[in-house]
Design an enzyme around this catalytic site. Structure first.
Site, PDB file in Angstrom:
ATOM      1  N   LYS A 186       0.810  -1.429  -0.063  1.00 41.16           N
ATOM      2  CA  LYS A 186      -0.084  -0.047   0.032  1.00 41.16           C
ATOM      3  C   LYS A 186       1.052   1.360   0.146  1.00 41.16           C
ATOM      4  O   LYS A 186       2.115   1.353   0.150  1.00 41.16           O
ATOM      5  CB  LYS A 186      -0.879  -0.086   1.183  1.00 41.16           C
ATOM      6  CG  LYS A 186      -1.923  -1.308   1.097  1.00 41.16           C
ATOM      7  CD  LYS A 186      -2.966  -1.152  -0.079  1.00 41.16           C
ATOM      8  CE  LYS A 186      -4.012  -1.768   0.262  1.00 41.16           C
ATOM      9  NZ  LYS A 186      -4.086  -3.407  -0.094  1.00 41.16           N
TER      10      LYS A 186
HETATM   11  C1  PLP Z   1      -5.458  -4.084   0.625  1.00 44.30           C
HETATM   12  C2  PLP Z   1      -6.899  -3.941   0.651  1.00 44.30           C
HETATM   13  C3  PLP Z   1      -7.577  -4.551   1.776  1.00 44.30           C
HETATM   14  C4  PLP Z   1      -7.167  -5.200   2.981  1.00 44.30           C
HETATM   15  O1  PLP Z   1      -5.889  -4.835   3.551  1.00 44.30           O
HETATM   16  P1  PLP Z   1      -4.889  -5.778   4.323  1.00 44.30           P
HETATM   17  O2  PLP Z   1      -3.853  -5.069   5.133  1.00 44.30           O
HETATM   18  O3  PLP Z   1      -3.940  -6.512   3.213  1.00 44.30           O
HETATM   19  O4  PLP Z   1      -5.702  -6.838   5.000  1.00 44.30           O
HETATM   20  C5  PLP Z   1      -9.000  -4.092   1.943  1.00 44.30           C
HETATM   21  N1  PLP Z   1      -9.393  -3.348   0.910  1.00 44.30           N
HETATM   22  C6  PLP Z   1      -9.027  -3.265  -0.210  1.00 44.30           C
HETATM   23  C7  PLP Z   1      -9.570  -2.243  -1.094  1.00 44.30           C
HETATM   24  C8  PLP Z   1      -7.502  -3.373  -0.506  1.00 44.30           C
HETATM   25  O5  PLP Z   1      -7.024  -2.841  -1.305  1.00 44.30           O
END
Ligand code: PLP
Length: 397
Positions: A186
């Protein structure tokens, strides 16, 4: 989009503070921690960066969505409207609290189509979950209007769009509750981690307690704390929070780099008459974590996607065929492949997926190519990439 590309001395320093005291847990151990409270500090930093009243850190973005649902009282038999294009975490979190994911079409924003949301509302609907995909957003005015007219909770998953804004407000702060992820890919990362943000004190207190076994966090004897309701463990560790703290301070720099790189690529692709771009709602500003564009039809998108890959342009996704973000690939959900018995309510609630089609979503996702914007590219690399993309797409049409 990934902050891991620029991991460096700031992150190391914060982590070292934690390693020196050895207090890896976010709660308690006041005397041993040399004044270091990384999770608390990160919560304060997120609060001021995003201008939100309350922040609760948790162990992942998926946990954040789960905790947001639990904190707002959504559970068994409730229906939650969500998009056909999103990360699988959306329905995982809904199923975790015993609720039923109701998948509906997206529009050219690549987020929930407000008309599709309206049509899906039943007497069981409790919430709308808008997922702000690929650095941009849905039509938040329209979705907020539906949410208030039908008295539904609006949960905003901004995991992929941290730093984007709508009418001057940070994404994540527009719904009743917002969710961020700090997983490793992210825009800002803590390794693993996430946050629930809200302006509603009750939801915040619920999230605070629920994510730590129901602890009420009163007094300074953890073992003697009260437990006003059942909870779970979705805590973040101090080590993860330390990395996140360094990264959130760098978010303005990351966003500026993303915008610069995105703009070069977009300007280049704009010269191709066959290329159109995803709609950003009026008043919206993307986080520029991805560049999304449409080609004239599915076949062209398939060919272009293959050619981009073979031509060495990495990080471009044709979600229709190749990725785990679109309903076409969710057979495990459609067939309710669970390790453990699932409630009859959920099983019955999911039978609609055996026959439901998503023609409007297919129309957009089939033609869409989504390219990751990296932080580590040099100016030269971005220019070369732009040129290569234009050549490859031209030859694919
Ligand atoms: C990455 C993501 C998540 C989940 O995040 P994690 O930290 O990997 O559990 C949820 N929603 C969206 C849209 C994402 O891109």
């Amino acid at each position: 989009m990934p902050g891991f590309e620029l991991f460096g001395s700031a992150e190391r320093k914060e982590v070292n503070d934690v390693l020196e005291s050895g207090v890896l847990m976010r709660y308690g151990f006041d005397g041993m921690r040399n004044g270091h409270w990384k999770a608390k500090q990160l919560e304060a930093e997120l609060q001021s960066t995003f201008k939100t009243e309350y922040v609760q850190l948790v162990s992942s973005g998926t946990a954040a969505v789960s905790v947001a649902l639990a904190a707002s009282g959504i559970g068994a038999g409730d229906e939650v409207i969500m998009p056909s294009f999103t990360f699988v975490a959306s329905f995982e979190a809904i199923l975790m609290v015993g609720a039923i994911p109701v998948l509906v079409d997206i529009d050219d924003t690549l987020a929930l189509d407000p008309k599709a949301v309206k049509n899906a509302i039943t007497s069981k609907t409790k919430a709308i979950m808008v997922v702000q995909m690929c650095g941009s957003m849905g039509d938040m005015d329209a979705l907020q209007k539906i949410s208030s007219e039908h008295d539904l909770i609006l949960i905003e998953d901004a995991c992929q769009a941290i730093g984007a804004t709508y009418k001057g407000k940070a994404l994540g702060t527009i719904g009743h509750l917002g969710c961020f992820s700090f997983d490793f890919v992210k825009t800002i990362t803590s390794g693993e981690g996430g946050a629930v943000i809200t302006n509603n004190k009750d939801y915040y207190v619920n999230a605070d307690h629920y994510s730590d076994h129901g602890h009420d966090h009163e007094g300074n004897d953890r073992g003697a704390e009260g437990h006003p309701f059942l909870g779970y463990n979705f805590r973040i560790s101090e080590l993860h929070a330390a990395v996140g703290l360094a990264q959130v301070r760098r978010l303005p720099d990351f966003l500026a780099i993303q915008k610069k790189n995105y703009t070069v690529l977009r300007n280049a692709l704009s010269e191709l008459p066959e290329v159109t771009f995803r709609t950003v709602p009026d008043g919206g500003e993307e986080s520029y974590a991805f560049l999304n564009f449409f080609l004239p039809d599915l076949e062209t998108a398939r060919i272009a996607s293959k050619n981009l890959k073979e031509g060495g342009v990495d990080g471009c996704f044709h979600y229709f065929d190749n990725n785990w973000h679109y309903v076409r690939k969710w057979d495990h959900l459609k067939n309710v492949k669970s390790l453990f018995p699932i409630s009859k309510e959920i099983k019955d609630g999911l039978t609609y997926l055996e026959t439901k089609t998503f023609d409007q979503s297919d129309h957009f996702i089939g033609r869409n190519i989504s390219c990751l914007i990296k932080l580590s590219w040099t100016e030269e690399e971005v220019l070369q990439r732009a040129q290569k993309m234009v050549e490859i797409i031209k030859s694919s049409i």
